[in-house]
Scaffold this motif. Structure first.
Motif, PDB file in Angstrom:
ATOM      1  N   PRO A  49      13.296   0.299   7.494  1.00  0.00           N
ATOM      2  CA  PRO A  49      12.743   1.634   7.691  1.00  0.00           C
ATOM      3  C   PRO A  49      11.806   2.012   6.537  1.00  0.00           C
ATOM      4  CG  PRO A  49      14.971   1.778   6.854  1.00  0.00           C
ATOM      5  CD  PRO A  49      14.725   0.314   7.124  1.00  0.00           C
ATOM      6  N   ALA A  50      11.052   3.084   6.718  1.00  0.00           N
ATOM      7  CA  ALA A  50      10.057   3.475   5.713  1.00  0.00           C
ATOM      8  C   ALA A  50      10.717   3.675   4.354  1.00  0.00           C
ATOM      9  CB  ALA A  50       9.354   4.749   6.153  1.00  0.00           C
ATOM     10  N   LYS A  51      10.300   2.906   3.377  1.00  0.00           N
ATOM     11  CA  LYS A  51      10.888   2.979   2.034  1.00  0.00           C
ATOM     12  C   LYS A  51      10.103   3.987   1.199  1.00  0.00           C
ATOM     13  CE  LYS A  51      12.638   0.150  -1.746  1.00  0.00           C
ATOM     14  NZ  LYS A  51      13.982   0.717  -1.551  1.00  0.00           N
ATOM     15  N   LYS A  52      10.807   4.953   0.620  1.00  0.00           N
ATOM     16  CA  LYS A  52      10.160   5.993  -0.168  1.00  0.00           C
ATOM     17  C   LYS A  52      10.081   5.600  -1.640  1.00  0.00           C
ATOM     18  CE  LYS A  52      11.963   9.755   2.728  1.00  0.00           C
ATOM     19  NZ  LYS A  52      12.824  10.965   2.719  1.00  0.00           N
ATOM     20  N   VAL A  53       9.035   6.112  -2.287  1.00  0.00           N
ATOM     21  CA  VAL A  53       8.865   5.934  -3.728  1.00  0.00           C
ATOM     22  C   VAL A  53       8.305   7.215  -4.316  1.00  0.00           C
ATOM     23  CG1 VAL A  53       8.509   3.430  -3.661  1.00  0.00           C
ATOM     24  CG2 VAL A  53       6.547   4.967  -3.425  1.00  0.00           C
ATOM     25  N   ILE A  54       8.391   7.321  -5.627  1.00  0.00           N
ATOM     26  CA  ILE A  54       7.730   8.382  -6.380  1.00  0.00           C
ATOM     27  C   ILE A  54       6.505   7.775  -7.057  1.00  0.00           C
ATOM     28  CG2 ILE A  54       7.911   9.777  -8.486  1.00  0.00           C
ATOM     29  CD1 ILE A  54       9.146  11.134  -6.138  1.00  0.00           C
ATOM     30  N   TYR A  55       5.392   8.457  -6.952  1.00  0.00           N
ATOM     31  CA  TYR A  55       4.122   7.979  -7.520  1.00  0.00           C
ATOM     32  C   TYR A  55       3.569   9.059  -8.437  1.00  0.00           C
ATOM     33  CZ  TYR A  55      -1.003   7.076  -7.317  1.00  0.00           C
ATOM     34  OH  TYR A  55      -2.339   6.890  -7.606  1.00  0.00           O
ATOM     35  N   LYS A  56       3.402   8.711  -9.718  1.00  0.00           N
ATOM     36  CA  LYS A  56       2.859   9.648 -10.706  1.00  0.00           C
ATOM     37  C   LYS A  56       1.570   9.068 -11.272  1.00  0.00           C
ATOM     38  CE  LYS A  56       7.368  11.462 -12.234  1.00  0.00           C
ATOM     39  NZ  LYS A  56       8.228  11.697 -13.422  1.00  0.00           N
ATOM     40  N   PRO A  57       0.418   9.468 -10.734  1.00  0.00           N
ATOM     41  CA  PRO A  57      -0.859   8.957 -11.264  1.00  0.00           C
ATOM     42  C   PRO A  57      -1.150   9.511 -12.649  1.00  0.00           C
ATOM     43  CG  PRO A  57      -1.246  10.638  -9.591  1.00  0.00           C
ATOM     44  CD  PRO A  57       0.230  10.384  -9.598  1.00  0.00           C
ATOM     45  N   VAL A  58      -1.706   8.675 -13.496  1.00  0.00           N
ATOM     46  CA  VAL A  58      -2.047   9.094 -14.862  1.00  0.00           C
ATOM     47  C   VAL A  58      -3.008  10.288 -14.841  1.00  0.00           C
ATOM     48  CG1 VAL A  58      -3.275   8.374 -16.955  1.00  0.00           C
ATOM     49  CG2 VAL A  58      -1.581   6.858 -15.923  1.00  0.00           C
ATOM     50  N   LEU A  59      -3.897  10.323 -13.858  1.00  0.00           N
ATOM     51  CA  LEU A  59      -4.865  11.415 -13.778  1.00  0.00           C
ATOM     52  C   LEU A  59      -4.193  12.765 -13.568  1.00  0.00           C
ATOM     53  CD1 LEU A  59      -7.701   9.796 -11.606  1.00  0.00           C
ATOM     54  CD2 LEU A  59      -7.755  10.332 -14.053  1.00  0.00           C
ATOM     55  N   ALA A  76       1.615  15.798 -11.848  1.00  0.00           N
ATOM     56  CA  ALA A  76       1.459  15.408 -10.450  1.00  0.00           C
ATOM     57  C   ALA A  76       2.498  14.356 -10.080  1.00  0.00           C
ATOM     58  CB  ALA A  76       0.048  14.867 -10.229  1.00  0.00           C
ATOM     59  N   THR A  77       3.413  14.728  -9.197  1.00  0.00           N
ATOM     60  CA  THR A  77       4.496  13.844  -8.767  1.00  0.00           C
ATOM     61  C   THR A  77       4.467  13.786  -7.246  1.00  0.00           C
ATOM     62  OG1 THR A  77       5.826  14.479 -10.697  1.00  0.00           O
ATOM     63  CG2 THR A  77       6.973  13.416  -8.866  1.00  0.00           C
ATOM     64  N   LEU A  78       4.094  12.636  -6.721  1.00  0.00           N
ATOM     65  CA  LEU A  78       3.860  12.488  -5.290  1.00  0.00           C
ATOM     66  C   LEU A  78       4.942  11.618  -4.660  1.00  0.00           C
ATOM     67  CD1 LEU A  78       0.024  11.745  -5.515  1.00  0.00           C
ATOM     68  CD2 LEU A  78       1.137  13.972  -5.261  1.00  0.00           C
ATOM     69  N   TRP A 121      12.633   5.512  -4.855  1.00  0.00           N
ATOM     70  CA  TRP A 121      13.226   6.811  -4.519  1.00  0.00           C
ATOM     71  C   TRP A 121      14.734   6.666  -4.379  1.00  0.00           C
ATOM     72  CZ3 TRP A 121      11.622  11.821  -3.936  1.00  0.00           C
ATOM     73  CH2 TRP A 121      12.440  12.689  -3.224  1.00  0.00           C
ATOM     74  N   VAL A 122      15.472   7.626  -4.923  1.00  0.00           N
ATOM     75  CA  VAL A 122      16.930   7.628  -4.812  1.00  0.00           C
ATOM     76  C   VAL A 122      17.352   8.766  -3.888  1.00  0.00           C
ATOM     77  CG1 VAL A 122      19.111   7.923  -6.041  1.00  0.00           C
ATOM     78  CG2 VAL A 122      17.239   6.652  -7.118  1.00  0.00           C
ATOM     79  N   GLU A 123      18.058   8.419  -2.819  1.00  0.00           N
ATOM     80  CA  GLU A 123      18.594   9.435  -1.911  1.00  0.00           C
ATOM     81  C   GLU A 123      19.872  10.003  -2.528  1.00  0.00           C
ATOM     82  OE1 GLU A 123      17.288  10.679   0.653  1.00  0.00           O
ATOM     83  OE2 GLU A 123      15.715   9.255   1.224  1.00  0.00           O
ATOM     84  N   ASN A 167       0.838  -1.195   0.000  1.00  0.00           N
ATOM     85  CA  ASN A 167       0.000   0.000   0.000  1.00  0.00           C
ATOM     86  C   ASN A 167       0.875   1.247   0.000  1.00  0.00           C
ATOM     87  OD1 ASN A 167      -2.449  -1.392   0.054  1.00  0.00           O
ATOM     88  ND2 ASN A 167      -2.447  -1.504   2.292  1.00  0.00           N
ATOM     89  N   LEU A 168       0.457   2.254  -0.754  1.00  0.00           N
ATOM     90  CA  LEU A 168       1.191   3.513  -0.827  1.00  0.00           C
ATOM     91  C   LEU A 168       0.589   4.515   0.143  1.00  0.00           C
ATOM     92  CD1 LEU A 168       1.572   3.966  -4.709  1.00  0.00           C
ATOM     93  CD2 LEU A 168       3.177   2.881  -3.120  1.00  0.00           C
ATOM     94  N   ILE A 169       1.447   5.151   0.917  1.00  0.00           N
ATOM     95  CA  ILE A 169       1.010   6.202   1.828  1.00  0.00           C
ATOM     96  C   ILE A 169       1.622   7.505   1.345  1.00  0.00           C
ATOM     97  CG2 ILE A 169       0.994   7.018   4.205  1.00  0.00           C
ATOM     98  CD1 ILE A 169       1.453   4.091   5.058  1.00  0.00           C
ATOM     99  N   VAL A 170       0.822   8.356   0.737  1.00  0.00           N
ATOM    100  CA  VAL A 170       1.325   9.615   0.173  1.00  0.00           C
ATOM    101  C   VAL A 170       1.704  10.559   1.301  1.00  0.00           C
ATOM    102  CG1 VAL A 170       0.745  11.633  -1.229  1.00  0.00           C
ATOM    103  CG2 VAL A 170      -0.012   9.352  -1.943  1.00  0.00           C
ATOM    104  N   ILE A 171       2.926  11.104   1.236  1.00  0.00           N
ATOM    105  CA  ILE A 171       3.424  11.985   2.291  1.00  0.00           C
ATOM    106  C   ILE A 171       3.763  13.384   1.781  1.00  0.00           C
ATOM    107  CG2 ILE A 171       4.309  10.096   3.702  1.00  0.00           C
ATOM    108  CD1 ILE A 171       7.107  10.685   2.601  1.00  0.00           C
TER     109      ILE A 171
END
Length: 231
Positions: free
Chosen positions: A36-46, A25-27, A96-98, A12-16
């Protein structure tokens, strides 16, 4: 499937937060229950902004296609990327890349690091029309990755990049090997659901043209050479 890919694809993705400088839109999100909490980038088509030269709702597919090509042809330049559902609908999710905040990315991007040559070659293959300095991700180990590949793979020559320092230089053995690996992929099967048939045909021909030319391309006289803003 690796644990990283499995988590990015299924957790599940938790948008922060949101990257406010992005044109679409880049979340930023975290993967639920990751420690630890792993980050990702989420770009919805909408959240994709319509573009005159790229089909609506198609940018996420191009992001995924860039990852597939990078992974399967062993460029190893694009962070792990998947297509999936999320809190705001279907879209692209990418690891996500640190980055190394102490690195001057503009100065680095104008240098001659071999990783930049490989990225410049990759961009020539995928016909990247938006390679900015801000799309260069260098982590604390010095490894380079590239992001934001939503406007790639057009059938017309639209290469636009800040990495022109290698233009006209002959490919080395490793670069020819990368092009030959692309040539051996079944691009129709890989990209049939992601790109148009003319775009896949153009990708094949572009790669063959690069092999035949044997050197990095020069800018197209009929198209702006550098994206704006370049950062």
């Amino acid at each position: 499937m690796s644990k990283t890919v499995d988590a990015i694809k299924n957790a599940n993705l938790i948008v922060i937060g949101r990257l406010v400088d992005a044109s679409n839109a880049t979340l930023q999100a975290t993967l639920e229950n990751s420690e630890p909490a792993k980050k990702v980038i989420y770009k919805p088509v909408l959240g994709e902004r319509p573009l005159w030269d790229f089909a609506d709702g198609n940018l996420a597919n191009r992001e995924y296609a860039a990852f597939l090509l990078s992974h399967l042809a062993e460029f190893d330049l694009v962070p792990t990327t998947v297509l999936r559902e999320g809190p705001f609908g279907f879209g692209m999710v990418q690891e996500w890349v640190e980055i190394d905040d102490n690195l001057d990315i503009v100065q680095f991007g104008q240098g001659d690091d071999p990783q930049l040559r490989k990225l410049a070659l990759f961009d020539a293959v995928i016909n990247n029309t938006d390679r900015k300095f801000g799309h260069l991700l260098v982590d604390k180990t010095g490894k380079l990755r590239g992001c934001d590949h939503g406007v790639c793979f057009h059938q017309e020559n639209k290469l636009r990049t800040v990495l022109w320092q290698f233009a006209g230089e002959p490919f080395n053995i490793e670069e020819f090997e990368l092009l030959n690996k692309v040539n051996k992929l079944d691009l129709n099967s890989l990209f049939g659901d992601l790109l148009t048939n003319p775009e896949i045909s153009a990708l094949k021909q572009r790669n063959l043209d690069l092999i035949e030319a044997g050197k990095f391309p020069f800018p197209n006289d009929e198209w702006p050479a550098i994206p704006w803003p370049p950062v």
